[in-house]
Design a protein around this motif. Structure first.
Motif, PDB file in Angstrom:
ATOM      1  N   SER A   1       0.845  -1.189   0.000  1.00  0.00           N
ATOM      2  CA  SER A   1       0.000   0.000   0.000  1.00  0.00           C
ATOM      3  C   SER A   1       0.884   1.244   0.000  1.00  0.00           C
ATOM      4  CB  SER A   1      -0.892   0.019   1.244  1.00  0.00           C
ATOM      5  OG  SER A   1      -1.569   1.253   1.291  1.00  0.00           O
ATOM      6  N   GLU A   2       0.439   2.263  -0.710  1.00  0.00           N
ATOM      7  CA  GLU A   2       1.193   3.510  -0.707  1.00  0.00           C
ATOM      8  C   GLU A   2       0.550   4.515   0.248  1.00  0.00           C
ATOM      9  OE1 GLU A   2       2.565   4.727  -4.563  1.00  0.00           O
ATOM     10  OE2 GLU A   2       2.611   2.646  -5.233  1.00  0.00           O
TER      11      GLU A   2
ATOM     12  N   LEU B   1      -9.230   5.603  -8.624  1.00  0.00           N
ATOM     13  CA  LEU B   1      -8.434   6.011  -9.788  1.00  0.00           C
ATOM     14  C   LEU B   1      -6.956   6.006  -9.388  1.00  0.00           C
ATOM     15  CD1 LEU B   1      -9.170   6.849 -12.589  1.00  0.00           C
ATOM     16  CD2 LEU B   1      -9.518   9.169 -11.791  1.00  0.00           C
ATOM     17  N   GLY B   2      -6.185   5.058  -9.956  1.00  0.00           N
ATOM     18  CA  GLY B   2      -4.781   4.891  -9.549  1.00  0.00           C
ATOM     19  C   GLY B   2      -4.719   3.851  -8.453  1.00  0.00           C
ATOM     20  N   ILE B   3      -4.476   2.583  -8.858  1.00  0.00           N
ATOM     21  CA  ILE B   3      -4.650   1.499  -7.871  1.00  0.00           C
ATOM     22  C   ILE B   3      -3.343   0.827  -7.486  1.00  0.00           C
ATOM     23  CG2 ILE B   3      -6.993   1.083  -8.625  1.00  0.00           C
ATOM     24  CD1 ILE B   3      -6.060  -1.388 -10.114  1.00  0.00           C
TER      25      ILE B   3
ATOM     26  N   CYS C   1      -9.566   1.742 -11.528  1.00  0.00           N
ATOM     27  CA  CYS C   1      -9.068   2.105 -12.857  1.00  0.00           C
ATOM     28  C   CYS C   1      -7.602   2.515 -12.766  1.00  0.00           C
ATOM     29  CB  CYS C   1      -9.936   3.269 -13.342  1.00  0.00           C
ATOM     30  SG  CYS C   1      -9.558   3.784 -14.991  1.00  0.00           S
TER      31      CYS C   1
ATOM     32  N   TYR D   1      -4.072   3.580 -15.284  1.00  0.00           N
ATOM     33  CA  TYR D   1      -3.517   3.876 -16.616  1.00  0.00           C
ATOM     34  C   TYR D   1      -2.727   2.677 -17.137  1.00  0.00           C
ATOM     35  CZ  TYR D   1      -1.300   6.640 -20.283  1.00  0.00           C
ATOM     36  OH  TYR D   1      -0.894   7.132 -21.500  1.00  0.00           O
ATOM     37  N   ASN D   2      -2.018   2.025 -16.227  1.00  0.00           N
ATOM     38  CA  ASN D   2      -1.140   0.905 -16.616  1.00  0.00           C
ATOM     39  C   ASN D   2      -1.779  -0.443 -16.315  1.00  0.00           C
ATOM     40  OD1 ASN D   2       1.327   2.396 -17.401  1.00  0.00           O
ATOM     41  ND2 ASN D   2       1.215   3.113 -15.282  1.00  0.00           N
TER      42      ASN D   2
ATOM     43  N   TYR E   1       2.727  -0.533 -11.830  1.00  0.00           N
ATOM     44  CA  TYR E   1       3.652   0.475 -12.355  1.00  0.00           C
ATOM     45  C   TYR E   1       5.067   0.369 -11.813  1.00  0.00           C
ATOM     46  CZ  TYR E   1       3.274   3.785  -8.370  1.00  0.00           C
ATOM     47  OH  TYR E   1       3.325   4.402  -7.152  1.00  0.00           O
TER      48      TYR E   1
ATOM     49  N   LEU F   1      -6.195   6.675 -20.094  1.00  0.00           N
ATOM     50  CA  LEU F   1      -6.955   7.610 -19.250  1.00  0.00           C
ATOM     51  C   LEU F   1      -8.341   7.070 -18.914  1.00  0.00           C
ATOM     52  CD1 LEU F   1      -6.060  11.001 -21.016  1.00  0.00           C
ATOM     53  CD2 LEU F   1      -5.062  10.033 -18.937  1.00  0.00           C
TER      54      LEU F   1
ATOM     55  N   THR G   1      -3.179   9.412  -8.488  1.00  0.00           N
ATOM     56  CA  THR G   1      -2.590   9.006  -9.770  1.00  0.00           C
ATOM     57  C   THR G   1      -1.181   9.550 -10.010  1.00  0.00           C
ATOM     58  OG1 THR G   1      -3.802  10.777 -10.908  1.00  0.00           O
ATOM     59  CG2 THR G   1      -4.840   8.607 -10.882  1.00  0.00           C
ATOM     60  N   VAL G   2      -1.063  10.646 -10.720  1.00  0.00           N
ATOM     61  CA  VAL G   2       0.252  11.074 -11.224  1.00  0.00           C
ATOM     62  C   VAL G   2       1.047  11.931 -10.236  1.00  0.00           C
ATOM     63  CG1 VAL G   2       1.432  12.057 -13.230  1.00  0.00           C
ATOM     64  CG2 VAL G   2      -0.894  11.228 -13.479  1.00  0.00           C
ATOM     65  N   HIS G   3       0.353  12.817  -9.538  1.00  0.00           N
ATOM     66  CA  HIS G   3       0.952  13.749  -8.582  1.00  0.00           C
ATOM     67  C   HIS G   3       1.771  14.854  -9.239  1.00  0.00           C
ATOM     68  CE1 HIS G   3      -0.615  10.724  -6.142  1.00  0.00           C
ATOM     69  NE2 HIS G   3       0.449  10.285  -5.492  1.00  0.00           N
TER      70      HIS G   3
HETATM   71  C1  SAM Z   1       0.498   6.565  -6.293  1.00  0.00           C
HETATM   72  S1  SAM Z   1       0.062   5.094  -7.160  1.00  0.00           S
HETATM   73  C2  SAM Z   1      -1.469   4.624  -6.429  1.00  0.00           C
HETATM   74  C3  SAM Z   1      -1.305   4.095  -5.044  1.00  0.00           C
HETATM   75  C4  SAM Z   1      -2.499   3.382  -4.492  1.00  0.00           C
HETATM   76  N1  SAM Z   1      -3.671   4.217  -4.526  1.00  0.00           N
HETATM   77  C5  SAM Z   1      -2.202   2.962  -3.067  1.00  0.00           C
HETATM   78  O1  SAM Z   1      -2.629   3.687  -2.154  1.00  0.00           O
HETATM   79  O2  SAM Z   1      -1.558   1.941  -2.870  1.00  0.00           O
HETATM   80  C6  SAM Z   1      -0.366   5.750  -8.695  1.00  0.00           C
HETATM   81  C7  SAM Z   1      -1.060   4.794  -9.651  1.00  0.00           C
HETATM   82  O3  SAM Z   1      -1.728   5.583 -10.608  1.00  0.00           O
HETATM   83  C8  SAM Z   1      -1.562   5.027 -11.885  1.00  0.00           C
HETATM   84  N2  SAM Z   1      -1.775   6.146 -12.814  1.00  0.00           N
HETATM   85  C9  SAM Z   1      -0.926   7.111 -13.224  1.00  0.00           C
HETATM   86  N3  SAM Z   1      -1.577   7.995 -13.971  1.00  0.00           N
HETATM   87  C10 SAM Z   1      -2.858   7.620 -14.055  1.00  0.00           C
HETATM   88  C11 SAM Z   1      -4.033   8.138 -14.674  1.00  0.00           C
HETATM   89  N4  SAM Z   1      -4.018   9.285 -15.340  1.00  0.00           N
HETATM   90  N5  SAM Z   1      -5.188   7.462 -14.547  1.00  0.00           N
HETATM   91  C12 SAM Z   1      -5.242   6.305 -13.844  1.00  0.00           C
HETATM   92  N6  SAM Z   1      -4.178   5.768 -13.229  1.00  0.00           N
HETATM   93  C13 SAM Z   1      -3.008   6.419 -13.309  1.00  0.00           C
HETATM   94  C14 SAM Z   1      -0.173   4.414 -11.865  1.00  0.00           C
HETATM   95  O4  SAM Z   1      -0.071   3.396 -12.839  1.00  0.00           O
HETATM   96  C15 SAM Z   1      -0.136   3.870 -10.440  1.00  0.00           C
HETATM   97  O5  SAM Z   1      -0.630   2.570 -10.379  1.00  0.00           O
END
Ligand code: SAM
Length: 304
Positions: free
Chosen positions: A15-16, A40-42, A69, A71-72, A76, A122, A141-143
């Motif tokens: 987990s992040e 979004l961003g898993i 959902c 992106y990858n 990642y 996206l 997601t991207v930050h």
């Molecule tokens: C910071 S991690 C997510 C961490 C997760 N939520 C957790 O708490 O463990 C960012 C994730 O967002 C995905 N990602 C990056 N850009 C994205 C976008 N525009 N839409 C969806 N997913 C995206 C990356 O592939 C990555 O898996």
């Protein structure tokens, strides 16, 4: 709330979010009882596991959908393609080339068929399958700009009235990368009732917002965040996907505004110190990807 998975070693290592932050996500779901959740961003899927397990425990699996959902398609941290989403150094076990959200299969395989996973590009590519009336959306997601703003603007027309937004890494610019402040910027701009949990005072890294009734001036405000400098320019395909979505779901003035912002961002990018650009390119080429975060720090020291 009985959630033994919250502290499971695999969840803790992949987990992040911190344990408190993971609990905040579950508490927010418990409070608002959404019927459709979009994550979004898993990444590895730690939150997907926890949310599915929570829904099972609360007997909500039949009434609440979880859509996740990414992106990858590939987790990642293991994705070695040269996409613009940065590969980070793996910080856990897991086989290489695991899929995004692989923890669901590993920890709660019996819940896999209750889970809606959407990967590849996206979120606009998936929203028609996910459907409208999203009651709660976790954006992580991207930050880096324009990342989360594009994500939010794509999701916005599919949110239910007064939907809840949870955003993580609100102080990413303090802990990780000075210029990556888009999460804070977007969260500050959200119009609605915000909740910050008490555990990470005075820096708030996670928060929720119950969106106020959407007005045209809110939409303007959300779009105008895109005029701040971007950290990256999305590839042409993604820019087109986003633009098509805007044309379809917003007033024509917003696609005009978006085109102008892209033009400005491209000009800025061209003007960027040529030495800095050349160094960036060279570093990317010659340094193995697992050392990129380290290289970034050196570059920041050299060029500020
Ligand atoms: C910071 S991690 C997510 C961490 C997760 N939520 C957790 O708490 O463990 C960012 C994730 O967002 C995905 N990602 C990056 N850009 C994205 C976008 N525009 N839409 C969806 N997913 C995206 C990356 O592939 C990555 O898996």
């Amino acid at each position: 709330m009985k959630t033994p998975l919250l502290t499971h070693p695999l969840i803790a290592s992949y987990s992040e979010m911190s344990e408190n932050e993971r609990k905040f996500v579950l508490d927010t779901i418990a409070t608002h009882k959404p019927r459709k959740i979009l994550e979004l961003g898993i990444a590895a899927g730690a939150n997907s596991v926890l949310i599915l397990d929570f829904l099972r425990e609360q007997n909500l699996l039949e009434s609440t959908q979880l859509h996740s959902c990414d992106y990858n398609a590939t987790y990642y941290h293991h994705n070695t393609s040269n996409g613009y989403y940065q590969v980070k150094v793996a910080h856990g076990g897991g086989a290489n080339n695991s899929l995004s959200g692989f923890l669901v299969q590993e920890l709660v395989p019996e819940l896999q068929n209750k889970w809606h996973l959407h990967t590849g590009g996206l979120v606009a590519n998936h929203l028609d399958n996910i459907g409208k009336d999203i009651d709660l959306c976790i954006i992580d997601t991207v930050h880096s700009a324009p990342g989360e703003v594009l994500d939010f603007l794509m999701v916005l027309p599919y949110l239910s009235k007064n939907a809840v937004i949870i955003m993580h890494d609100l102080v990413f610019h303090i802990f990780a990368e000075k210029n990556s402040s888009i999460c804070a910027l977007l969260f500050q701009a959200l119009q609605g009732r915000k909740v910050f949990p008490p555990f990470d005072e005075p820096l708030q890294n996670i928060g929720s917002c119950v969106l106020a009734d959407l007005t045209p001036s809110h939409i303007q405000q959300y779009f105008r965040i895109l005029n701040f400098p971007w950290c990256y320019i999305p590839n042409d395909k993604d820019l087109q996907v986003f633009r098509n979505w805007i044309v379809k779901h917003y007033e024509p003035s917003f696609s005009v505004m978006f085109d102008r912002f892209v033009e400005i961002q491209r000009k800025w990018q061209k003007r960027e110190n040529p030495l800095k650009r050349a160094t960036k390119k060279l570093l990317k080429k010659i340094i193995p990807q697992r050392f990129h975060p380290f290289a970034k720090r050196i570059k920041a020291k050299l060029f500020g």
